[in-house]
Design a protein around this motif. Structure first.
Motif: not given
Length: 87
Positions: A11-15, A20-28, A46-53
């Protein structure tokens, strides 16, 4: 021996490739949490998103999430507290 990637790593590699798909992922993930109340899954996502952003983007996200929650719950930004004047 072959090394397998974890779902988090995938997931981290994908994001990283598709930010641009992170916001939709967060909503989901928040919608799923609201339905299932699975905090472990929410935190893992959320940990995945934190590592990406970067950290400064997370602060922006937190502020926008607070505003989103307040608007969805129709919570006023300021409220008067009633007082009891039975002196």
């Amino acid at each position: 021996m072959r090394k397998f990637r974890t779902l988090d790593e995938f997931e981290e590699e994908y994001f990283r490739k598709h930010p641009e798909e992170i916001d939709d992922y967060l909503t989901e993930i928040f919608q799923e949490y609201a339905e299932e109340n699975d905090s472990g899954t929410l935190l893992a996502s959320l940990r995945v998103v934190v590592r990406v952003r970067e950290i400064n983007e997370i602060a922006i996200l937190r502020d926008s999430t607070d505003n989103f929650c307040d608007s969805k719950l129709d919570i006023p930004q300021t409220a008067e507290v009633p007082t009891n004047h039975d002196d």
